[in-house]
Scaffold this active site. Structure first.
Site, PDB file in Angstrom:
ATOM      1  N   HIS A  98      -1.827 -12.046   0.965  1.00  9.63           N
ATOM      2  CA  HIS A  98      -2.692 -10.881   1.069  1.00  9.63           C
ATOM      3  C   HIS A  98      -2.496  -9.958  -0.128  1.00  9.63           C
ATOM      4  O   HIS A  98      -1.542 -10.104  -0.895  1.00  9.63           O
ATOM      5  CB  HIS A  98      -2.411 -10.106   2.362  1.00  9.63           C
ATOM      6  CG  HIS A  98      -2.957 -10.754   3.594  1.00  9.63           C
ATOM      7  ND1 HIS A  98      -2.327 -11.819   4.203  1.00  9.63           N
ATOM      8  CD2 HIS A  98      -4.078 -10.504   4.319  1.00  9.63           C
ATOM      9  CE1 HIS A  98      -3.039 -12.186   5.271  1.00  9.63           C
ATOM     10  NE2 HIS A  98      -4.100 -11.402   5.354  1.00  9.63           N
ATOM     11  N   LYS A 136      -1.112  -4.319   1.654  1.00  8.43           N
ATOM     12  CA  LYS A 136      -0.955  -4.600   3.089  1.00  8.43           C
ATOM     13  C   LYS A 136       0.454  -4.201   3.509  1.00  8.43           C
ATOM     14  O   LYS A 136       1.435  -4.559   2.846  1.00  8.43           O
ATOM     15  CB  LYS A 136      -1.196  -6.080   3.370  1.00  8.43           C
ATOM     16  CG  LYS A 136      -1.173  -6.439   4.849  1.00  8.43           C
ATOM     17  CD  LYS A 136      -1.627  -7.876   5.058  1.00  8.43           C
ATOM     18  CE  LYS A 136      -1.574  -8.281   6.525  1.00  8.43           C
ATOM     19  NZ  LYS A 136      -2.433  -7.445   7.379  1.00  8.43           N
TER      20      LYS A 136
END
Length: 267
Positions: free
Chosen positions: A155, A159
């Protein structure tokens, strides 16, 4: 056909602003309010980079629900805030569609009981990308035959949680069909702590965080002389909107809280 009145929480964020653009394009949806820590009292149309919509921003979700008539809440915030928003929505008779991961088991149980008490439907999904939901289900199927598994999720570097909710949900689904085992050598030694990733029922989960990534996951299965990789990539946040739109249509007919989009996609 009457329009569905929507409130979006986290509307100024990357996912939230994408949800606003989806609503703007859909004549069956009507944005009636936004909840965000910023822009209290301002209209969406007054904020640079957001669609030309007349709904107002609120920094208090209860005030929002008191002032507007909402059918559905789309929450794209954080676990702590998302839990509070989901509870507030149920208490106000608004159906939550939640893309926030990281709820505890106790929180999910509490929200499930509240939805049952209020006879109001809701959906909490670790991932709203249709392909990601299918990737998780295919992984559950494969785990019955390939118990040696590693999950790699990647990701963007902003995040906050690791592993991702999708990786955890994948591992939970795999556990339902996989024969429990500790993988690798019993005397394996990590020269640098964490090198082998997180341990979930003997399988390993690895989290990668880099700029330029959106949301990516591969599940690697191995057996004697072969490997099987099931992989999904989201290259743009638009990939999550089809699942959110699907969830909106489904939630208006539900009388219970559902965790996981697969329960609606694959029924």
């Amino acid at each position: 056909m009457s329009r569905i009145n929507i409130v979006v929480a986290g509307a100024s964020g990357k996912m939230g602003s994408e949800a606003l653009r989806m609503i703007e394009k859909d004549p069956t949806l009507h944005l009636v309010g936004c909840v965000d820590l910023r822009y209290n009292g301002q209209k969406v149309s007054e904020i640079d980079g957001l669609p030309k919509l007349d709904a107002k921003f609120y920094n208090d979700i209860n005030q929002c629900f008191k002032e507007v008539k909402a059918d559905v809440l789309i929450d794209l915030t954080s676990p702590k805030v998302g839990y509070k928003h989901t509870k507030a929505a149920l208490l106000h008779g608004v159906r939550p569609v939640v893309g926030t991961t990281g709820f505890t088991t106790e929180q999910l149980e509490e929200l499930t009981e509240l939805a049952k008490e209020k006879q109001i439907g809701g959906i909490i999904a670790p991932n709203f990308a249709m392909g990601a939901v299918l990737m998780m289900q295919f992984s559950k199927m494969a785990a019955k035959f390939f118990p040696d598994i590693e999950i790699i999720e990647k990701h963007h570097d902003q995040k906050v949680d690791a592993p991702s909710g999708t990786a955890i949900k994948t591992a939970e689904l795999i556990q339902e069909t996989r024969q429990s085992k500790q993988q690798g050598r019993s005397d394996e030694e990590e020269i640098i702590e964490g090198a082998r990733g997180a341990n979930y029922d003997g399988m390993k989960i690895h989290s990668v965080r880099l700029p330029g990534l959106i949301a990516h996951q591969e599940v690697i299965f191995a057996g004697p002389g072969e490997t099987l990789t099931i992989k999904h990539d989201s290259y743009h946040r638009e990939s999550f909107m089809s699942g959110i739109r699907f969830a909106i249509d489904q939630v208006v007919n539900l009388t219970e809280l559902i965790y996981g989009l697969e329960h609606l996609m694959l029924d």
